[in-house]
Design a protein around this motif. Structure first.
Motif, PDB file in Angstrom:
ATOM      1  N   GLY B  81       0.775  -1.237   0.000  1.00  0.00           N
ATOM      2  CA  GLY B  81       0.000   0.000   0.000  1.00  0.00           C
ATOM      3  C   GLY B  81       0.806   1.287   0.000  1.00  0.00           C
ATOM      4  O   GLY B  81       0.251   2.356   0.215  1.00  0.00           O
ATOM      5  N   TYR B  82       2.103   1.177  -0.268  1.00  0.00           N
ATOM      6  CA  TYR B  82       2.871   2.418  -0.386  1.00  0.00           C
ATOM      7  C   TYR B  82       4.086   2.228  -1.290  1.00  0.00           C
ATOM      8  O   TYR B  82       4.439   1.104  -1.650  1.00  0.00           O
ATOM      9  N   GLY B  83       4.677   3.335  -1.658  1.00  0.00           N
ATOM     10  CA  GLY B  83       5.900   3.319  -2.454  1.00  0.00           C
ATOM     11  C   GLY B  83       6.890   4.299  -1.843  1.00  0.00           C
ATOM     12  O   GLY B  83       6.545   5.088  -0.959  1.00  0.00           O
ATOM     13  N   HIS B  84       8.119   4.246  -2.364  1.00  0.00           N
ATOM     14  CA  HIS B  84       9.179   5.076  -1.789  1.00  0.00           C
ATOM     15  C   HIS B  84       9.930   5.777  -2.926  1.00  0.00           C
ATOM     16  O   HIS B  84      10.526   5.106  -3.782  1.00  0.00           O
ATOM     17  N   PHE B  85       9.894   7.102  -2.935  1.00  0.00           N
ATOM     18  CA  PHE B  85      10.631   7.844  -3.963  1.00  0.00           C
ATOM     19  C   PHE B  85      12.103   7.943  -3.588  1.00  0.00           C
ATOM     20  O   PHE B  85      12.452   8.180  -2.438  1.00  0.00           O
ATOM     21  N   THR B  86      12.963   7.737  -4.602  1.00  0.00           N
ATOM     22  CA  THR B  86      14.401   7.639  -4.352  1.00  0.00           C
ATOM     23  C   THR B  86      15.120   8.933  -4.730  1.00  0.00           C
ATOM     24  O   THR B  86      14.528   9.840  -5.313  1.00  0.00           O
ATOM     25  N   THR B  87      16.401   8.964  -4.435  1.00  0.00           N
ATOM     26  CA  THR B  87      17.207  10.137  -4.767  1.00  0.00           C
ATOM     27  C   THR B  87      17.549  10.197  -6.256  1.00  0.00           C
ATOM     28  O   THR B  87      18.208  11.124  -6.680  1.00  0.00           O
ATOM     29  N   ARG B  88      17.138   9.193  -7.013  1.00  0.00           N
ATOM     30  CA  ARG B  88      17.328   9.287  -8.464  1.00  0.00           C
ATOM     31  C   ARG B  88      15.983   9.443  -9.168  1.00  0.00           C
ATOM     32  O   ARG B  88      15.807   9.040 -10.307  1.00  0.00           O
ATOM     33  N   GLN B  89      15.041  10.032  -8.466  1.00  0.00           N
ATOM     34  CA  GLN B  89      13.747  10.396  -9.026  1.00  0.00           C
ATOM     35  C   GLN B  89      12.900   9.187  -9.406  1.00  0.00           C
ATOM     36  O   GLN B  89      11.876   9.328 -10.070  1.00  0.00           O
ATOM     37  N   ASN B  90      13.321   7.989  -9.006  1.00  0.00           N
ATOM     38  CA  ASN B  90      12.546   6.782  -9.284  1.00  0.00           C
ATOM     39  C   ASN B  90      11.653   6.452  -8.098  1.00  0.00           C
ATOM     40  O   ASN B  90      11.720   7.093  -7.055  1.00  0.00           O
ATOM     41  N   ILE B  91      10.848   5.391  -8.251  1.00  0.00           N
ATOM     42  CA  ILE B  91      10.042   4.920  -7.122  1.00  0.00           C
ATOM     43  C   ILE B  91      10.333   3.446  -6.885  1.00  0.00           C
ATOM     44  O   ILE B  91      10.535   2.679  -7.829  1.00  0.00           O
ATOM     45  N   GLN B  92      10.370   3.065  -5.608  1.00  0.00           N
ATOM     46  CA  GLN B  92      10.646   1.677  -5.242  1.00  0.00           C
ATOM     47  C   GLN B  92       9.455   1.069  -4.512  1.00  0.00           C
ATOM     48  O   GLN B  92       8.814   1.733  -3.715  1.00  0.00           O
ATOM     49  N   PHE B  93       9.237  -0.193  -4.812  1.00  0.00           N
ATOM     50  CA  PHE B  93       8.246  -0.962  -4.061  1.00  0.00           C
ATOM     51  C   PHE B  93       9.000  -2.019  -3.278  1.00  0.00           C
ATOM     52  O   PHE B  93       9.811  -2.759  -3.839  1.00  0.00           O
ATOM     53  N   ASN B  94       8.729  -2.081  -1.984  1.00  0.00           N
ATOM     54  CA  ASN B  94       9.556  -2.905  -1.106  1.00  0.00           C
ATOM     55  C   ASN B  94       9.076  -4.325  -0.874  1.00  0.00           C
ATOM     56  O   ASN B  94       9.799  -5.123  -0.311  1.00  0.00           O
ATOM     57  N   TRP B  95       7.866  -4.648  -1.311  1.00  0.00           N
ATOM     58  CA  TRP B  95       7.342  -5.957  -0.934  1.00  0.00           C
ATOM     59  C   TRP B  95       6.700  -6.741  -2.075  1.00  0.00           C
ATOM     60  O   TRP B  95       5.740  -7.476  -1.840  1.00  0.00           O
ATOM     61  N   THR B 370       0.271  16.674 -14.624  1.00  0.00           N
ATOM     62  CA  THR B 370       1.622  16.106 -14.497  1.00  0.00           C
ATOM     63  C   THR B 370       2.187  16.353 -13.102  1.00  0.00           C
ATOM     64  O   THR B 370       1.838  17.312 -12.421  1.00  0.00           O
ATOM     65  N   ILE B 371       3.071  15.435 -12.729  1.00  0.00           N
ATOM     66  CA  ILE B 371       3.718  15.460 -11.415  1.00  0.00           C
ATOM     67  C   ILE B 371       5.194  15.218 -11.666  1.00  0.00           C
ATOM     68  O   ILE B 371       5.566  14.519 -12.611  1.00  0.00           O
ATOM     69  N   ARG B 372       6.039  15.788 -10.837  1.00  0.00           N
ATOM     70  CA  ARG B 372       7.476  15.515 -10.967  1.00  0.00           C
ATOM     71  C   ARG B 372       8.008  14.977  -9.651  1.00  0.00           C
ATOM     72  O   ARG B 372       7.508  15.355  -8.587  1.00  0.00           O
ATOM     73  N   SER B 373       9.032  14.149  -9.748  1.00  0.00           N
ATOM     74  CA  SER B 373       9.723  13.726  -8.532  1.00  0.00           C
ATOM     75  C   SER B 373      11.058  14.460  -8.487  1.00  0.00           C
ATOM     76  O   SER B 373      11.629  14.794  -9.528  1.00  0.00           O
ATOM     77  N   THR B 374      11.527  14.722  -7.275  1.00  0.00           N
ATOM     78  CA  THR B 374      12.767  15.484  -7.123  1.00  0.00           C
ATOM     79  C   THR B 374      13.857  14.574  -6.568  1.00  0.00           C
ATOM     80  O   THR B 374      13.554  13.548  -5.970  1.00  0.00           O
ATOM     81  N   HIS B 375      15.113  14.956  -6.746  1.00  0.00           N
ATOM     82  CA  HIS B 375      16.177  14.096  -6.206  1.00  0.00           C
ATOM     83  C   HIS B 375      16.283  14.223  -4.697  1.00  0.00           C
ATOM     84  O   HIS B 375      16.982  13.447  -4.066  1.00  0.00           O
ATOM     85  N   ASP B 376      15.562  15.191  -4.105  1.00  0.00           N
ATOM     86  CA  ASP B 376      15.521  15.177  -2.645  1.00  0.00           C
ATOM     87  C   ASP B 376      14.238  14.558  -2.099  1.00  0.00           C
ATOM     88  O   ASP B 376      13.822  14.845  -0.974  1.00  0.00           O
ATOM     89  N   GLN B 377      13.634  13.696  -2.886  1.00  0.00           N
ATOM     90  CA  GLN B 377      12.549  12.834  -2.408  1.00  0.00           C
ATOM     91  C   GLN B 377      11.272  13.582  -2.048  1.00  0.00           C
ATOM     92  O   GLN B 377      10.611  13.256  -1.071  1.00  0.00           O
ATOM     93  N   ASN B 378      10.952  14.606  -2.807  1.00  0.00           N
ATOM     94  CA  ASN B 378       9.644  15.231  -2.726  1.00  0.00           C
ATOM     95  C   ASN B 378       9.007  15.144  -4.103  1.00  0.00           C
ATOM     96  O   ASN B 378       9.616  14.673  -5.064  1.00  0.00           O
ATOM     97  N   LEU B 379       7.759  15.618  -4.199  1.00  0.00           N
ATOM     98  CA  LEU B 379       7.096  15.685  -5.492  1.00  0.00           C
ATOM     99  C   LEU B 379       6.779  17.148  -5.795  1.00  0.00           C
ATOM    100  O   LEU B 379       6.832  18.003  -4.912  1.00  0.00           O
ATOM    101  N   VAL B 380       6.466  17.407  -7.054  1.00  0.00           N
ATOM    102  CA  VAL B 380       6.229  18.780  -7.478  1.00  0.00           C
ATOM    103  C   VAL B 380       4.980  18.838  -8.358  1.00  0.00           C
ATOM    104  O   VAL B 380       4.802  17.986  -9.241  1.00  0.00           O
ATOM    105  N   LEU B 381       4.129  19.813  -8.087  1.00  0.00           N
ATOM    106  CA  LEU B 381       3.095  20.211  -9.049  1.00  0.00           C
ATOM    107  C   LEU B 381       3.618  21.519  -9.625  1.00  0.00           C
ATOM    108  O   LEU B 381       3.697  22.532  -8.920  1.00  0.00           O
ATOM    109  N   ALA B 382       4.004  21.485 -10.880  1.00  0.00           N
ATOM    110  CA  ALA B 382       4.858  22.565 -11.385  1.00  0.00           C
ATOM    111  C   ALA B 382       4.098  23.771 -11.927  1.00  0.00           C
ATOM    112  O   ALA B 382       4.673  24.848 -12.053  1.00  0.00           O
TER     113      ALA B 382
END
Lengths: 165, 556
Positions: B81-95, B370-382
């Motif tokens: 039920g969740y994901g994790h945004f990384t420092t390379r702007q990707n998303i990880q699923f842990n399970w 559109t949404i953006r991910s940042t390398h400091d692990q936040n998201l952006v509505l630009a």
């Protein structure tokens, strides 16, 4: 008897490497440095097949390519990637048109990349089912880069122009 | 944003078919673990401490609302039920379950996504400035070049088995929000002497156990040569990068061993020798790609709150959010909104499926979908109209995504650490919680001004600790978790690596140590305008060392 894939067919291997039992009608593949020394001294005899190790440079071989009909590029371990560059350079920069074979710790999963780099024969890990592996040449019907696999006539469409005009 | 055509779609679909078969062969015992590892890694799949981890590519951090909804669906259906945004702007699923990963990839392919090359010794996701296209300070939008490089790098036949991973960042702003100086290759957009488009190329930067700032290897590369030059760099690296030692295999070690002059000479030689065969990037191809990144249909709006800080609402919570979580937009009447994934009590970068769905809807209503991910692990509505900021804030607040802490101490970068990662020596997330708990007074954080804490659970440095104003590195000492503190790092140009202040501190003492560092800053700060990083650079680390180590402190 070892079997290999050559030009999309499974065939019996017709070469022997140093340290292997010689066989009637089988060519011997010499290490590149040894063959170069012989060729430069005019003593290559009928030998026209070499084995290229990952660290071998291509420049000493470049002027002598006319005397070769088989270059075997070695991939001694999983993840070894220098052979991809060696193949591409041999095909593109040095214009080598003879048989170019990838040999070593390779499975069908690498065939797409190998073929794109210009290899046209494949001596895969003994565990591989070669007939089943043939399908892997067609894993991808499209590619983003130019390839050197026209020899295999896979009908794959290259689309480098989308990026490179 | 970029939309797949028939070719892209065919490629990702065929990739799913290929990986489904590879997974089947592995589960059937036809592929050994050693043979399967590089294959699964190239599809973003790690075998982690407790379960596999799947890293999904978000090229240069750009997502559509449809894609974000699919990520929410994946989190719900295949994960917890969740994901994790990384420092390379990707998303990880842990399970995820290994056998289901091909299905996840198939779901991703439906919405023009994939997990290709998010791991493994190949060219990784291309990262970029998260404010690309909306920042007033950029030369031109870097994203068309990012997509061109992404395509060129995808399943590259020659460069898919490199000595080690290879990361490329592209930036078009002097502020360098993409941290180009700490990448294997940094590409900086630049104009030539006659105004023609081109690039400055850096190489040999990186963090990890040997942090190095990249060096300029080409001060101006004309646009048509971009891919040809990258091929030359990669070919030199592929041929000569070390393969005998995992820890010395990155390009930075090769550049350092050869010296930047010799490395550059080899690249230039290869570049010249390969001219006849290398791809050339034509202006028409760049123009075609640029059309995908054309500005959205902005309305003609006037600035109603030109400066952050207040829209006259008199609501301090709203004002704080405006001030900290929004940024200037180059188009009048619009503002950039940073969606904080750094809420107190949550692991930095984590986002739940309902939050993803909620945010997708907000993107549709307020920011052109559109949404953006940042390398400091936040998201952006630009692209948010200023007149809708208040409403957006209320809705983000309701989703728990409006913590007004962007740029402050608690806007930490943090890797998954010992809680998830098989490589980690120490926890990161518990330290983030400790810091959140200790520094929960927003007014104090605001008084401190911008401070970046970056934290890694091991020296692989996924949390970029070397370039944190305050860096925290987890180390293992006799089976216990300890933390080494660095000061003075920065990813903003000119990038700098932090300096270790002394012996590592015990787990319970991390927040106390940071409190002491901040105490010194507040004492030594030269007026309210001097930022933490400036103070550290001015006075050096000694005053901080004195305070941190003056007595053996015990946990409060």
């Amino acid at each position: 008897m070892r079997r290999i894939i050559r030009r999309l067919e499974v065939v019996e291997d017709d070469v022997r490497y140093c340290g292997e039992e010689p066989a009637a009608g089988a060519r011997t593949v010499l290490p590149a440095a040894q063959w170069i020394a012989a060729a430069q001294a005019g003593q290559a005899g009928g030998a026209d097949a070499v084995l290229l190790a990952p660290a071998d440079r291509l420049e000493p071989l470049a002027a002598l390519l006319g005397g070769l009909s088989l270059i075997v590029v070695e991939f001694p371990s999983i993840g070894e990637g220098r052979g991809f560059s060696q193949a591409r350079l041999l095909r593109q920069r040095h214009g080598y048109t003879g048989e170019l074979r990838a040999r070593g710790a390779l499975r069908r999963d690498q065939l797409f990349f190998l073929a794109r780099c210009g290899f046209d024969s494949f001596d895969l890990d003994p565990a591989e089912d070669l007939h089943a592996a043939l399908a892997a040449f067609r894993s991808f019907s499209v590619a983003y880069q130019d390839g050197s696999d026209a020899l295999l006539q896979l009908g794959r469409r290259s689309h480098p122009t989308r990026a490179s005009g | 944003m970029y939309r797949y055509d028939q070719i892209d779609q065919t490629l990702v679909r065929e990739r799913v078919v290929q990986f489904r078969d590879q997974t089947r062969r592995f589960l059937a015992g036809e592929l050994t673990e050693d043979e399967f590892r590089p294959l699964r890694l190239r599809n973003g799949l790690y075998i982690q401490r407790y379960a596999p981890m799947l890293r999904v590519a978000i090229p240069y951090g750009l997502l559509s609302s449809t894609q974000l909804r699919t990520l929410a669906h994946i989190a719900r259906t295949y994960d917890r039920g969740y994901g994790h945004f990384t420092t390379r702007q990707n998303i990880q699923f842990n399970w995820p379950a290994l056998a289901q990963v091909p299905d996840i990839l198939a779901e991703l392919a439906q919405v023009e996504m994939h997990a290709m090359q998010t791991s493994g010794n190949c060219i990784r996701n291309i990262t970029a400035d998260h404010l690309a296209g909306v920042a007033a300070d950029e030369l031109t939008d870097p994203r068309p070049y990012c997509e061109i490089i992404r395509q060129w790098a995808t399943l590259h036949p020659e460069f898919s088995y490199l000595p080690r991973k290879f990361k490329i960042a592209v930036t078009a702003s002097a502020a360098d929000r993409a941290a180009a100086e700490v990448h294997d290759v940094g590409v900086r957009l630049k104009r030539g002497p006659d105004g023609e488009p081109g690039f400055e190329i850096l190489a040999g930067g990186g963090l990890g156990r040997t942090p190095i700032i990249g060096k300029v290897i080409r001060s101006f590369l004309p646009q048509p040569d971009l891919l040809a030059y990258l091929e030359a760099v990669l070919r030199v690296y592929n041929g000569h990068g070390r393969r005998d030692n995992l820890h010395k295999a990155r390009i930075k070690i090769l550049v350092r061993a050869l010296g930047v002059e010799e490395f550059t000479r080899q690249v230039e030689h290869e570049f010249e020798a390969n001219r006849a065969f290398a791809p050339r990037l034509q202006a028409a191809a760049v123009e075609r790609m640029s059309r995908f990144f054309a500005p959205p249909p902005y309305q003609a709006l006037g600035d109603c709150s030109p400066e952050a800080g207040s829209d006259g609402s008199g609501d301090p919570a709203h004002d704080a959010w405006l001030r900290y979580n929004t940024r200037r937009h180059k188009v009048a009447g619009y503002r950039v909104v940073i969606v904080s994934l750094k809420k107190h009590g949550e692991a930095p970068g984590d986002i739940s499926a309902p939050q993803m769905d909620g945010l997708a809807e907000l993107a549709d209503r307020f920011s052109f979908g559109t949404i953006r991910s940042t390398h400091d692990q936040n998201l952006v509505l630009a692209d948010v109209p200023q007149r809708q900021l208040r409403q957006l804030w209320q809705e983000l607040e309701a989703l728990g995504l409006a913590t007004p802490n962007i740029g402050t101490l608690t806007d930490m970068i943090c890797c998954p650490g010992l809680d998830f990662c098989g490589l980690a020596n120490a926890g990161s997330i518990p330290i983030a919680r400790q810091i959140h708990a200790r520094f929960d007074d927003l007014d104090y954080l605001y008084d401190l001004g911008p401070i970046e804490i970056k934290m890694s659970g091991c020296m692989n440095a996924c949390g970029h600790h070397h370039i944190g104003h305050i860096g925290i590195l987890g180390v293992d000492k006799h089976g216990k978790e300890w933390y080494q503190i660095t000061l003075g790092g920065s990813s903003a140009a000119p990038a700098a690596l932090g300096e270790v202040i002394g012996p590592s501190v015990a787990k319970e003492e991390v927040a106390e140590t940071i409190a002491r560092i901040l105490e010194v800053y507040v004492r030594e700060r030269d007026g309210e305008d001097e930022r933490f990083l400036q103070t550290v650079r001015r006075i050096g680390i000694e005053p901080f060392q004195e305070r941190v180590y003056e007595t053996h402190h015990t946990p409060a």
